[in-house]
Scaffold this motif. Structure first.
Motif, PDB file in Angstrom:
ATOM      1  N   ALA A   1       0.841  -1.203   0.000  1.00  0.00           N
ATOM      2  CA  ALA A   1       0.000   0.000   0.000  1.00  0.00           C
ATOM      3  C   ALA A   1       0.876   1.252   0.000  1.00  0.00           C
ATOM      4  N   VAL A   2       1.956   1.219   0.784  1.00  0.00           N
ATOM      5  CA  VAL A   2       2.878   2.361   0.841  1.00  0.00           C
ATOM      6  C   VAL A   2       3.537   2.542  -0.532  1.00  0.00           C
ATOM      7  N   GLU A   3       3.971   1.414  -1.097  1.00  0.00           N
ATOM      8  CA  GLU A   3       4.713   1.436  -2.362  1.00  0.00           C
ATOM      9  C   GLU A   3       3.826   1.914  -3.527  1.00  0.00           C
ATOM     10  N   THR A   4       2.554   1.473  -3.557  1.00  0.00           N
ATOM     11  CA  THR A   4       1.692   1.784  -4.705  1.00  0.00           C
ATOM     12  C   THR A   4       0.788   2.995  -4.477  1.00  0.00           C
ATOM     13  N   GLY A   5       0.735   3.493  -3.224  1.00  0.00           N
ATOM     14  CA  GLY A   5      -0.156   4.617  -2.944  1.00  0.00           C
ATOM     15  C   GLY A   5      -1.626   4.209  -2.917  1.00  0.00           C
ATOM     16  N   THR A   6      -1.878   2.951  -2.521  1.00  0.00           N
ATOM     17  CA  THR A   6      -3.269   2.481  -2.407  1.00  0.00           C
ATOM     18  C   THR A   6      -3.756   2.737  -0.988  1.00  0.00           C
ATOM     19  N   PHE A   7      -5.021   3.117  -0.840  1.00  0.00           N
ATOM     20  CA  PHE A   7      -5.593   3.345   0.491  1.00  0.00           C
ATOM     21  C   PHE A   7      -6.216   2.045   1.014  1.00  0.00           C
ATOM     22  N   LEU A   8      -6.299   1.926   2.325  1.00  0.00           N
ATOM     23  CA  LEU A   8      -6.991   0.791   2.945  1.00  0.00           C
ATOM     24  C   LEU A   8      -8.218   1.329   3.672  1.00  0.00           C
TER      25      LEU A   8
ATOM     26  N   LEU B   1     -10.655  -3.083   8.512  1.00  0.00           N
ATOM     27  CA  LEU B   1      -9.570  -3.584   9.340  1.00  0.00           C
ATOM     28  C   LEU B   1      -9.908  -3.625  10.833  1.00  0.00           C
ATOM     29  N   ARG B   2      -9.341  -4.638  11.519  1.00  0.00           N
ATOM     30  CA  ARG B   2      -9.473  -4.622  12.969  1.00  0.00           C
ATOM     31  C   ARG B   2      -8.468  -3.630  13.539  1.00  0.00           C
ATOM     32  N   ASP B   3      -8.640  -3.258  14.803  1.00  0.00           N
ATOM     33  CA  ASP B   3      -7.857  -2.161  15.396  1.00  0.00           C
ATOM     34  C   ASP B   3      -6.343  -2.323  15.258  1.00  0.00           C
ATOM     35  N   ALA B   4      -5.824  -3.511  15.599  1.00  0.00           N
ATOM     36  CA  ALA B   4      -4.365  -3.709  15.574  1.00  0.00           C
ATOM     37  C   ALA B   4      -3.810  -3.543  14.161  1.00  0.00           C
ATOM     38  N   HIS B   5      -4.575  -4.011  13.161  1.00  0.00           N
ATOM     39  CA  HIS B   5      -4.106  -3.922  11.782  1.00  0.00           C
ATOM     40  C   HIS B   5      -4.187  -2.492  11.258  1.00  0.00           C
ATOM     41  N   ALA B   6      -5.247  -1.776  11.614  1.00  0.00           N
ATOM     42  CA  ALA B   6      -5.378  -0.383  11.181  1.00  0.00           C
ATOM     43  C   ALA B   6      -4.267   0.465  11.806  1.00  0.00           C
ATOM     44  N   ARG B   7      -3.917   0.136  13.041  1.00  0.00           N
ATOM     45  CA  ARG B   7      -2.841   0.879  13.710  1.00  0.00           C
ATOM     46  C   ARG B   7      -1.509   0.647  12.997  1.00  0.00           C
ATOM     47  N   LEU B   8      -1.259  -0.611  12.638  1.00  0.00           N
ATOM     48  CA  LEU B   8      -0.031  -0.976  11.919  1.00  0.00           C
ATOM     49  C   LEU B   8       0.045  -0.193  10.600  1.00  0.00           C
ATOM     50  N   ALA B   9      -1.086  -0.159   9.873  1.00  0.00           N
ATOM     51  CA  ALA B   9      -1.119   0.533   8.587  1.00  0.00           C
ATOM     52  C   ALA B   9      -0.907   2.039   8.775  1.00  0.00           C
ATOM     53  N   GLY B  10      -1.584   2.588   9.781  1.00  0.00           N
ATOM     54  CA  GLY B  10      -1.453   4.020  10.055  1.00  0.00           C
ATOM     55  C   GLY B  10      -0.018   4.400  10.396  1.00  0.00           C
ATOM     56  N   GLU B  11       0.623   3.570  11.217  1.00  0.00           N
ATOM     57  CA  GLU B  11       2.015   3.859  11.619  1.00  0.00           C
ATOM     58  C   GLU B  11       2.970   3.772  10.430  1.00  0.00           C
TER      59      GLU B  11
ATOM     60  N   GLN C   1      -4.424  10.952   9.612  1.00  0.00           N
ATOM     61  CA  GLN C   1      -4.233   9.586   9.102  1.00  0.00           C
ATOM     62  C   GLN C   1      -5.489   9.021   8.451  1.00  0.00           C
ATOM     63  N   VAL C   2      -6.643   9.673   8.693  1.00  0.00           N
ATOM     64  CA  VAL C   2      -7.903   9.206   8.103  1.00  0.00           C
ATOM     65  C   VAL C   2      -8.157  10.002   6.825  1.00  0.00           C
ATOM     66  N   LEU C   3      -8.269   9.284   5.719  1.00  0.00           N
ATOM     67  CA  LEU C   3      -8.347   9.908   4.393  1.00  0.00           C
ATOM     68  C   LEU C   3      -9.538  10.843   4.249  1.00  0.00           C
ATOM     69  N   ASN C   4     -10.737  10.363   4.648  1.00  0.00           N
ATOM     70  CA  ASN C   4     -11.942  11.129   4.352  1.00  0.00           C
ATOM     71  C   ASN C   4     -12.277  12.198   5.395  1.00  0.00           C
ATOM     72  N   THR C   5     -11.245  12.679   6.094  1.00  0.00           N
ATOM     73  CA  THR C   5     -11.412  13.921   6.867  1.00  0.00           C
ATOM     74  C   THR C   5     -11.033  15.096   5.947  1.00  0.00           C
ATOM     75  N   ARG C   6     -10.653  14.752   4.697  1.00  0.00           N
ATOM     76  CA  ARG C   6     -10.255  15.768   3.719  1.00  0.00           C
ATOM     77  C   ARG C   6     -11.403  16.055   2.746  1.00  0.00           C
ATOM     78  N   SER C   7     -11.299  17.193   2.065  1.00  0.00           N
ATOM     79  CA  SER C   7     -12.265  17.515   1.006  1.00  0.00           C
ATOM     80  C   SER C   7     -11.979  16.605  -0.185  1.00  0.00           C
TER      81      SER C   7
END
Length: 563
Positions: A484-491, A502-512, A548-554
């Motif tokens: 996801a980091v390499e290709t610029g894909t969102f989760l 995603l479950r909490d632990a996985h979303a945290r890993l992705a966010g970090e 870190q949350v995409l859809n807090t943006r316009s």
């Protein structure tokens, strides 16, 4: 290599079972607790713990020492921990389930097995019916009654934990009804539902009142109560017509902060809090903090006072899982978590053009009503888009500045290809790719292939889990996050109550790792748009900030971030 390694959940299950068996054997409680804590830590770790153990690095995880690391390696090499294999030959497998019944701890379970020769749940039921249990000292007719009732209920309920989505609305409604009562002073939800954990057993409420008995009485007589399971001067338990179990405790106002903190949990968070307090010469109980040297007892009317006295920033309930929040709060480094009000739009929804229940216009108006500036309509492909696109254009003209996005949700096929050709995807404003079938067939490779596609913006509900129905697909989260980091894909955090994926632990890993996470509802009807609240709670449990949350943006800002 990762394919053949045991999943974190399987390693954790073995540790939990070992703890249960040791408890039945009468092993020292600190050892049992160590295994349980390690199991929780393993479940909440994003990457493969088996892989870490093989490299000798599982010991870096909090609560995992050399002994447990060796046990994890045994699971990799032999499929099972040796201590578990050995004990399974001694203790009949169903004796463990005895411990899960009300009024039966490990010691009693062991006595029923050893002294009465009862080894299965069926035999236990018979022994209770034939009044044999009361022949053991300390067990009486009441215990037999409770066991039979619990066994009867167990047959009806496949899991004893229900979805947060089933309970959160009713819980908050009860809290607000109790707040309006003239005797009530403070009322709050507590327990795992206050931490917004995906599932719950019962729904806890803590209150203070000018007249505790009057508030308790009012609570037990609310019109939806079908059974009052327990009632005393300061606490009561009731069952609702939806089969939900509510526990209300009315506590002294001067200790409200202490008790709310205690009853919110988690158990592991509170344990770590108490252990650390001892080093500072303090003793923490549910009612107060005692300064050991002077004997002074300090009680607090609010939670912030409890955390402050113990040397911490206030810790939001969603973070209280003993996953590093105490250390961060002590250093004053807790993140400012995303809030529901930060969300500007929803990037995954369905209408009657595919399998949704409501029309494009109804969905658009409801999204605008929520204060959103955009809604991505991601219907599954059903023939040509011309008609839907024309309707979207007309609605956008009428509703501007609000905007409907011409999206699509495509399937990731078994060979990793997508269910629509690239030239069609290139025309869409927004493309979600998701696994919808054959979850056991190379899920990781399929997702990685989809992310390579230049038109795929987002991977929907990554592990495809349905809580209480089917487990998550065995997706190698770390590899997906890297890609996801390499290709610029969102989760995505999918806010459907039975997904929260995603479950909490996985979303945290992705966010970090720097991946932007979209919190979406995947709404198939108007009412499902409100699940955004649960998705945001899941994002908060994952330590995610607004940035870190995409859809807090316009939408224009999101467009700039696309591939």
């Amino acid at each position: 290599m990762t394919g053949a390694l045991p999943r974190n959940a399987d390693v954790a299950d073995q540790l939990e079972l070992l703890a249960d068996l040791l408890e039945i054997e009468g092993e020292a409680s600190f050892r049992v607790l160590a295994y349980r804590k390690a199991a929780t830590r393993i479940r909440e770790t994003g990457g493969s713990v088996a892989e870490l153990a093989l490299k000798g690095r599982a010991k870096d995880l909090q609560g995992i020492g050399k002994t447990i690391e060796e046990k994890i390696v045994q699971v990799v090499e032999d499929g099972e921990m040796h201590a578990l294999t050995k004990r399974k030959t001694i203790i009949p497998p169903e004796v463990v389930t005895f411990m899960r019944l009300p009024g039966l701890g490990p010691k009693t379970a062991a006595r029923i097995w050893k002294e009465l020769g009862v080894t299965t749940v069926e035999e236990l039921k018979r022994a209770a019916e034939q009044e044999q249990l009361r022949t053991l000292a300390g067990l009486g007719a009441k215990t037999e009654e409770r066991i039979l009732k619990a066994l009867a209920e167990k047959q009806q309920e496949p899991s004893d934990r229900r979805l947060l989505g089933d309970g959160l609305g009713p819980l908050l409604a009860v809290v607000s009804v109790l707040r309006e009562h003239p005797a009530a002073v403070e009322v709050s939800e507590a327990g795992s539902a206050r931490r917004r954990k995906e599932t719950f057993r019962d729904l806890d409420i803590i209150a203070t009142a000018k007249d505790p008995a009057a508030l308790i009485d009012y609570f037990t007589k609310l019109r939806w109560v079908i059974e009052v399971a327990a009632k005393g001067p300061t606490k009561a338990t009731v069952l609702s017509n939806e089969g939900l179990r509510f526990d209300l405790r009315v506590v002294p106002p001067e200790s409200y902060g202490n008790l709310l903190q205690h009853f919110t949990g988690s158990k592991h968070h509170n344990l770590a809090l108490r252990e650390r307090a001892v080093k500072d010469g303090l003793s923490v109980s549910e009612y107060s903090i005692t300064v050991v040297e002077t004997g002074d007892e300090l009680s607090f009317a609010d939670e912030a006072g409890v955390y402050e006295r113990l040397g911490y920033q206030f810790i939001p309930p969603e973070l209280r899982e003993n996953a590093g929040e105490l250390e961060a709060a002590r250093a004053g480094e807790l993140p400012k978590l995303v809030e529901l009000g930060d969300v500007k739009g929803d990037l995954h929804s369905h209408t009657t053009y595919s399998d949704g229940r409501d029309s494009l216009e109804q969905m658009a108006l409801a999204a605008r009503e929520r204060g959103y500036t955009y809604l991505a309509v991601t219907d599954h492909p059903r023939g040509a888009f011309a008609e839907q696109d024309l309707e979207i254009d007309a609605l956008n003209e009428r509703l501007k500045p609000f905007r409907l996005l011409k999206g699509i949700e495509v399937n990731i096929r078994i060979d990793g290809s997508l269910s629509l050709p690239d030239d069609v995807l290139a025309e869409r404003d927004w493309v979600v790719a998701s696994l919808h079938a054959a979850f056991d067939r190379n899920p990781t490779e399929r997702v990685l292939a989809a992310m390579e596609n230049p038109h795929v913006d987002l991977i929907g509900h990554l592990t495809a889990r349905k809580i209480n129905i089917r487990g998550p697909a065995d997706v190698a989260i770390e590899r997906v996050v890297e890609k996801a980091v390499e290709t610029g894909t969102f989760l995505e955090i999918n806010s459907q109550p039975n997904r929260l994926d995603l479950r909490d632990a996985h979303a945290r890993l992705a966010g970090e790792a720097g991946v932007k996470i979209a919190v979406n509802t995947d709404a198939h009807q108007l009412s499902a748009l409100q699940h955004m609240e649960m998705g945001v709670a899941q994002a908060r449990r994952a330590w995610l900030t607004k940035a870190q949350v995409l859809n807090t943006r316009s939408w224009p800002a999101i467009e700039k971030l696309r591939k």
